[in-house]
Motif scaffolding. Structure first.
Motif, PDB file in Angstrom:
ATOM      1  N   ASP A 360       0.825  -1.211   0.000  1.00  0.00           N
ATOM      2  CA  ASP A 360       0.000   0.000   0.000  1.00  0.00           C
ATOM      3  C   ASP A 360       0.862   1.265   0.000  1.00  0.00           C
ATOM      4  O   ASP A 360       0.527   2.257  -0.655  1.00  0.00           O
ATOM      5  CB  ASP A 360      -0.962  -0.001   1.197  1.00  0.00           C
ATOM      6  N   ALA A 361       1.984   1.217   0.718  1.00  0.00           N
ATOM      7  CA  ALA A 361       2.883   2.380   0.711  1.00  0.00           C
ATOM      8  C   ALA A 361       3.459   2.588  -0.688  1.00  0.00           C
ATOM      9  O   ALA A 361       3.646   3.723  -1.135  1.00  0.00           O
ATOM     10  CB  ALA A 361       4.005   2.191   1.727  1.00  0.00           C
ATOM     11  N   LEU A 362       3.728   1.499  -1.408  1.00  0.00           N
ATOM     12  CA  LEU A 362       4.280   1.602  -2.767  1.00  0.00           C
ATOM     13  C   LEU A 362       3.236   2.155  -3.744  1.00  0.00           C
ATOM     14  O   LEU A 362       3.564   2.911  -4.663  1.00  0.00           O
ATOM     15  CB  LEU A 362       4.797   0.235  -3.238  1.00  0.00           C
ATOM     16  N   THR A 363       1.989   1.777  -3.540  1.00  0.00           N
ATOM     17  CA  THR A 363       0.924   2.356  -4.371  1.00  0.00           C
ATOM     18  C   THR A 363       0.791   3.850  -4.070  1.00  0.00           C
ATOM     19  O   THR A 363       0.645   4.672  -4.976  1.00  0.00           O
ATOM     20  CB  THR A 363      -0.414   1.640  -4.096  1.00  0.00           C
ATOM     21  N   TYR A 364       0.888   4.198  -2.811  1.00  0.00           N
ATOM     22  CA  TYR A 364       0.809   5.603  -2.391  1.00  0.00           C
ATOM     23  C   TYR A 364       1.960   6.419  -2.999  1.00  0.00           C
ATOM     24  O   TYR A 364       1.799   7.599  -3.335  1.00  0.00           O
ATOM     25  CB  TYR A 364       0.837   5.665  -0.863  1.00  0.00           C
ATOM     26  N   ALA A 365       3.132   5.765  -3.159  1.00  0.00           N
ATOM     27  CA  ALA A 365       4.336   6.454  -3.675  1.00  0.00           C
ATOM     28  C   ALA A 365       4.098   7.038  -5.070  1.00  0.00           C
ATOM     29  O   ALA A 365       4.711   8.045  -5.439  1.00  0.00           O
ATOM     30  CB  ALA A 365       5.521   5.490  -3.716  1.00  0.00           C
ATOM     31  N   ASP A 366       3.209   6.422  -5.809  1.00  0.00           N
ATOM     32  CA  ASP A 366       2.883   6.848  -7.165  1.00  0.00           C
ATOM     33  C   ASP A 366       2.535   8.332  -7.262  1.00  0.00           C
ATOM     34  O   ASP A 366       2.853   8.998  -8.245  1.00  0.00           O
ATOM     35  CB  ASP A 366       1.657   6.039  -7.621  1.00  0.00           C
ATOM     36  N   ARG A 367       1.887   8.858  -6.234  1.00  0.00           N
ATOM     37  CA  ARG A 367       1.401  10.233  -6.322  1.00  0.00           C
ATOM     38  C   ARG A 367       2.509  11.273  -6.262  1.00  0.00           C
ATOM     39  O   ARG A 367       2.267  12.458  -6.464  1.00  0.00           O
ATOM     40  CB  ARG A 367       0.360  10.506  -5.230  1.00  0.00           C
ATOM     41  N   PHE A 368       3.740  10.835  -5.968  1.00  0.00           N
ATOM     42  CA  PHE A 368       4.858  11.790  -5.938  1.00  0.00           C
ATOM     43  C   PHE A 368       5.562  11.861  -7.295  1.00  0.00           C
ATOM     44  O   PHE A 368       6.582  12.514  -7.424  1.00  0.00           O
ATOM     45  CB  PHE A 368       5.844  11.408  -4.831  1.00  0.00           C
ATOM     46  N   ASP A 369       5.019  11.172  -8.284  1.00  0.00           N
ATOM     47  CA  ASP A 369       5.611  11.142  -9.622  1.00  0.00           C
ATOM     48  C   ASP A 369       7.122  10.878  -9.519  1.00  0.00           C
ATOM     49  O   ASP A 369       7.940  11.707  -9.927  1.00  0.00           O
ATOM     50  CB  ASP A 369       5.335  12.474 -10.341  1.00  0.00           C
ATOM     51  N   PRO A 370       7.469   9.738  -8.943  1.00  0.00           N
ATOM     52  CA  PRO A 370       8.882   9.493  -8.588  1.00  0.00           C
ATOM     53  C   PRO A 370       9.787   9.263  -9.788  1.00  0.00           C
ATOM     54  O   PRO A 370       9.346   8.745 -10.812  1.00  0.00           O
ATOM     55  CB  PRO A 370       8.812   8.219  -7.741  1.00  0.00           C
ATOM     56  N   ASP A 371      11.046   9.674  -9.624  1.00  0.00           N
ATOM     57  CA  ASP A 371      12.068   9.285 -10.581  1.00  0.00           C
ATOM     58  C   ASP A 371      12.363   7.805 -10.369  1.00  0.00           C
ATOM     59  O   ASP A 371      12.310   6.999 -11.294  1.00  0.00           O
ATOM     60  CB  ASP A 371      13.327  10.142 -10.351  1.00  0.00           C
ATOM     61  N   VAL A 372      12.673   7.449  -9.116  1.00  0.00           N
ATOM     62  CA  VAL A 372      12.833   6.038  -8.746  1.00  0.00           C
ATOM     63  C   VAL A 372      12.248   5.848  -7.346  1.00  0.00           C
ATOM     64  O   VAL A 372      12.147   6.797  -6.566  1.00  0.00           O
ATOM     65  CB  VAL A 372      14.318   5.606  -8.706  1.00  0.00           C
ATOM     66  N   VAL A 373      11.868   4.621  -7.043  1.00  0.00           N
ATOM     67  CA  VAL A 373      11.394   4.268  -5.704  1.00  0.00           C
ATOM     68  C   VAL A 373      12.270   3.137  -5.182  1.00  0.00           C
ATOM     69  O   VAL A 373      12.515   2.157  -5.900  1.00  0.00           O
ATOM     70  CB  VAL A 373       9.915   3.817  -5.726  1.00  0.00           C
ATOM     71  N   ILE A 374      12.750   3.295  -3.963  1.00  0.00           N
ATOM     72  CA  ILE A 374      13.551   2.236  -3.345  1.00  0.00           C
ATOM     73  C   ILE A 374      12.885   1.878  -2.024  1.00  0.00           C
ATOM     74  O   ILE A 374      12.668   2.753  -1.179  1.00  0.00           O
ATOM     75  CB  ILE A 374      14.991   2.721  -3.066  1.00  0.00           C
TER      76      ILE A 374
END
Ligand code: BES
Ligand code: MN
Ligand code: ZN
Length: 507
Positions: A360-374
């Motif tokens: 769920d945190a990774l789905t939430y991360a989407d809203r920051f328009d990330p360059d990369v997610v770790i």
């Protein structure tokens, strides 16, 4: 502990102790050579008589050196027999020196170890690692002991000696980085070492808020259970329902780069105690499951270090925080939950809770328009079986990102080892009752866990760091390590242009 840089020569800089290295069989570093001359050959004669060991990391303390050496003591550190030290040997040597200094009674010292030649590492790297190794030696977790006896004469000040002024810029820059990384690691270690009753999800949120007060560049928001309900975070909430501590989703934002720069997003597993839930764990060493928030701690520590350095990057930290406990209302094996992404999950084992809160945190991360997610997580015991306590498990849907992290681990000596994300492993997650199960059949537990996460990270470049083996030590040295703050910091420093490796033609 204070660090600084001074230009001069080894025999004239005064202080309680001067630290130099000697390589086998009798190769004196430039500073050691000068001390030998100034002491009328005392170092060479002690070497000859076998009173100085050149074994890598062995130390010899000489009180009141002869001749006109200004320092009250000389600490000789053995460097082994290789002229070009490996980065690992250098860390061992600087740690040994710090330990010997701490025991020597010298409260200040001048170290010349940064003049040693380390394979493919520059002066800034050596300075940074001297600071980190020294801070590691003096770290204590004693906030919960009532009768603490501080060391009688602790090492308070370490000066790095450099032969000419042109080196002091690089040495100072390295020190600044090393100190910030050490501060970040200390914070991660303190949070990790605190027991579950004193480091709850709410306590983690308070820590993040305290950072916001310390650094104007950091913004912190804490999502409560009702917010998670609204967002449909059914996977995260299914873990939290077994606990009386309310869950928190902590979001830290740091703006250091030009506004439109896409952020690096770090997601840290924050299970402040993992009993396994209804699929309860065996009793042995269950106390160590207080360390199940070390991923979260490394995110918070990294955010603090980045804010301290004011790095020109945009960075977001997301920490899903909860306990995993058994309760009448807890999730049961076989329960099916709906994640924020809409995908349904059959919870076959409530002890595989990390991936439930992370998805769920990774789905939430989407809203920051990330360059990369770790994401960083103490995710699987299987990672310890595969890689022991030495390497972080790395899995990624983007090889360039994986390579960046492997390189950062190599340079910082906080290493990762890559495992494959093959579809055969992903197929092991199939469920008869939902879109997927939360555990995989037939082995490869670290990989199936990452495959599970990969189903929630399709929209961006993503890497997963399984730190189950490296986040803490067991046994007599039980305690959090602060890893992988060094790797993450090196990753970010590399993105800001500082590599730690030697540039062609430089020292
Ligand atoms: N936090 C543990 C993983 C862990 C266990 C880390 C031991 C370090 C030491 C995680 O939540 C967990 O329990 N994972 C299970 C997964 C299994 C049920 C598929 C594990 O590794 O046993
Ligand atoms: Mn678990
Ligand atoms: Zn866990």
């Amino acid at each position: 502990m204070e660090f600084n840089v001074k230009t001069g020569s080894a025999e004239t800089l005064t202080g309680a102790c001067t630290v130099v290295g000697i390589t086998a069989p009798r190769h004196l570093s430039p500073a050691a050579e000068r001390l030998d001359e100034a002491s009328n050959g005392q170092l060479r004669s002690l070497l000859k008589s076998g009173d100085i060991s050149t074994d890598c990391g062995k130390t010899t303390l000489i009180h009141h050196p002869q001749g006109h050496v200004k320092a009250a003591r000389i600490l000789v550190v053995g460097c082994g027999k290789d002229k070009h030290l490996s980065p690992d040997a250098f860390s061992k040597i600087t740690s040994a020196a710090a330990r010997a200094l701490q025991e020597s009674g010298a409260t200040d010292a001048v170290s010349w170890l940064t003049e040693l030649d380390v394979e493919d590492r520059d002066l800034a790297w050596k300075a940074a690692h001297t600071a980190q190794a020294s801070r590691d030696v003096v770290y204590r977790f004693d906030e919960l002991k009532s009768d603490v006896k501080p060391p009688k004469r602790p090492l308070k000040k370490l000066t790095l000696g450099v032969a000419d002024a042109t080196q002091s810029g690089a040495a100072n820059k390295g020190l600044r980085n090393g100190i910030a990384i050490a501060n970040g690691m200390d914070l991660a270690r303190v949070l990790g070492n605190r027991p579950g009753n004193l480091c709850t999800p709410a306590d983690l949120a308070d820590q993040a808020r305290a950072l916001q007060r310390q650094y104007k560049s950091l913004k912190v928001r804490v999502l409560e259970k009702k917010d998670m309900d609204k967002l449909g975070m059914g996977a995260l909430l299914s873990v939290a329902r077994g606990s009386r501590q309310p869950p928190k989703l902590i979001v830290l934002e740091y703006h250091g780069g030009k506004k439109p720069g896409k952020p690096v997003v770090l997601v840290g597993k924050g299970v402040t105690f993992d009993s396994g839930g209804i699929s309860i764990k065996p009793g042995a060493a269950m106390d160590e499951m207080k360390f199940d928030m070390c991923g979260a701690a490394s995110v918070i520590g990294t955010m603090a270090a980045v804010a301290e350095l004011g790095l020109p990057v945009n960075l977001v930290g997301i920490v899903p925080a909860t306990e995993n406990l058994p309760d009448g209302d807890a999730s049961k094996p076989g329960d099916v939950v709906t994640s924020m992404s809409g995908q349904t999950i059959e919870v076959l084992n409530t002890d595989a809770e990390g991936r439930l809160i992370l998805c769920d945190a990774l789905t939430y991360a989407d809203r920051f328009d990330p360059d990369v997610v770790i994401d960083i997580a103490t995710l699987t015991g299987a990672c310890i079986v595969a890689l022991g306590k030495h390497a972080t498990g790395l899995l990624s849907n983007n090889q360039k990102l994986a390579d960046e992290l492997l390189e950062a681990g190599q340079v910082s000596w906080d290493r990762a080892w890559q495992l494959p994300l093959w579809k055969e492993f992903d197929e092991q997650l199939s469920s008869n009752f939902a879109d997927m199960a939360n555990i995989g059949s037939n082995g490869g537990g670290t990989i199936t866990a990452a495959c599970f996460l990969s189903r929630f990270t399709k929209h961006y470049r993503w890497a997963h760091l399984d730190i189950a083996g490296v986040a803490w030590k067991s046994g007599d040295a039980k305690g959090a390590t602060g890893r992988p703050v060094p790797m993450l910091m090196q990753f970010l420093l590399n993105r800001c242009g500082g590599s730690g490796r030697k540039r062609a033609g430089t020292k």
